[in-house]
Design an enzyme around this catalytic site. Sequence first.
Site, PDB file in Angstrom:
ATOM      1  N   GLU A 135       0.815  -1.230   0.000  1.00 36.81           N
ATOM      2  CA  GLU A 135       0.000   0.000   0.000  1.00 36.81           C
ATOM      3  C   GLU A 135       0.846   1.277   0.000  1.00 36.81           C
ATOM      4  OE1 GLU A 135      -2.534  -0.775   3.383  1.00 36.81           O
ATOM      5  OE2 GLU A 135      -3.530  -2.432   2.374  1.00 36.81           O
ATOM      6  N   GLU A 193      -5.961 -10.533  -1.560  1.00 36.32           N
ATOM      7  CA  GLU A 193      -6.713 -10.335  -0.301  1.00 36.32           C
ATOM      8  C   GLU A 193      -8.213 -10.310  -0.604  1.00 36.32           C
ATOM      9  OE1 GLU A 193      -5.321  -7.039   2.097  1.00 36.32           O
ATOM     10  OE2 GLU A 193      -3.218  -7.557   1.768  1.00 36.32           O
TER      11      GLU A 193
END
Length: 340
Positions: A150, A258
């Site tokens: 991220e 994810e």
Amino acid sequence: MKLRTPLALVALFALILCSACGPATTRTLANKQKMDFGVAIKAGDIFDPVRSKIIIDNFNLIVPEDSMKWANIRPKKDFWNWSDMDAMVAFAQKNKMKIKGHTFLWHDQNAPYVGSLKTREEAIALLEDHITTIVTRYKGRVSEWDVANEVFLEDGSLRNSIWYRLIGDDFLDVAFHAARKADPKAKLILCDYNTEYAGSAKGDASYEMVKGLKERGVPIDGVAFQLHVMAELPLDEEAIRENIKRFAALGLSVSFSEVDVRVRMPLDESKEAEQNAVYEKLAKIARTEPTAKSMILWGFTDKGSWIPRSFAGFGSAHIFDTKLEKKTGYDAVMKGLSGK
Ligand code: 9MR
């Protein structure tokens, strides 16, 4: 009599074979397709007989959902909390699963002393030490790592994390080189959400970053699209495939890393059908793109799921319900994994 003997033999043979095969599961289908089908788990899951059976039966890869995050594995600079990760690695080995590590360079869940770093030199030294220590400990046992997580904002700019702020433009270079040095065979991955579409600011920024890393010889092997998605937003299959292909052209694989598909509550039949379509499509893309072949669910059960805590009004995002029973989403994944 002559006929009966071979028949009895065939029956006996079938019996022996069947006792070894059992009914098809997402794991057996994924194995057949030579793909990874994984799940993020908590350390406690492997000590719970019901949960661990579900994990063993249905997945061929696990990821520690939280146990390897900086604050958990190294709450103090000189204190390492290895017990959860060690147990998970042993569980994976015992059950012939892969295990993926998650994650080193991140803006979140860092221990307080990380926030007190002051200089580029200090930051590089600590990050390298952290990566080297963990990767070396699990060398040859953990097959892939989310080295960085991220790092982008939605507009495609770099997030102002402690690592980027102190180290500067080569912060990813530092992390990936350290990981490669510690285990030359492990697969090294850059992971993010909302990067699955070419043409979005964040998707394109991630592609340009990876292209630059490759051009300057940084050892990166794959990108991960997290894909925490909403059932009500249909997936653009072609755009995702195109994005996978442009990373493939750089020599990188893509993993759906994810996956969860959240529903605006209350659930009804049509929302469930929308959700199932998303699960099936993702499994189908992962199966049929030769450089993907990897889909990891961010948890398998609605019981204790992170979704309602983080997205008010949403829930039912996983393929097992709160009673740990299979939902229709499970069959949707089976369809996607088998093409049938
Ligand atoms: O599911 C994880 C949750 O249990 C943690 O509280 C949270 C903060 O560490 O992280 C969640 O996992 C995140 C993952 O590490 C990175 N991508 C987004 C995931 C969901 O927030």
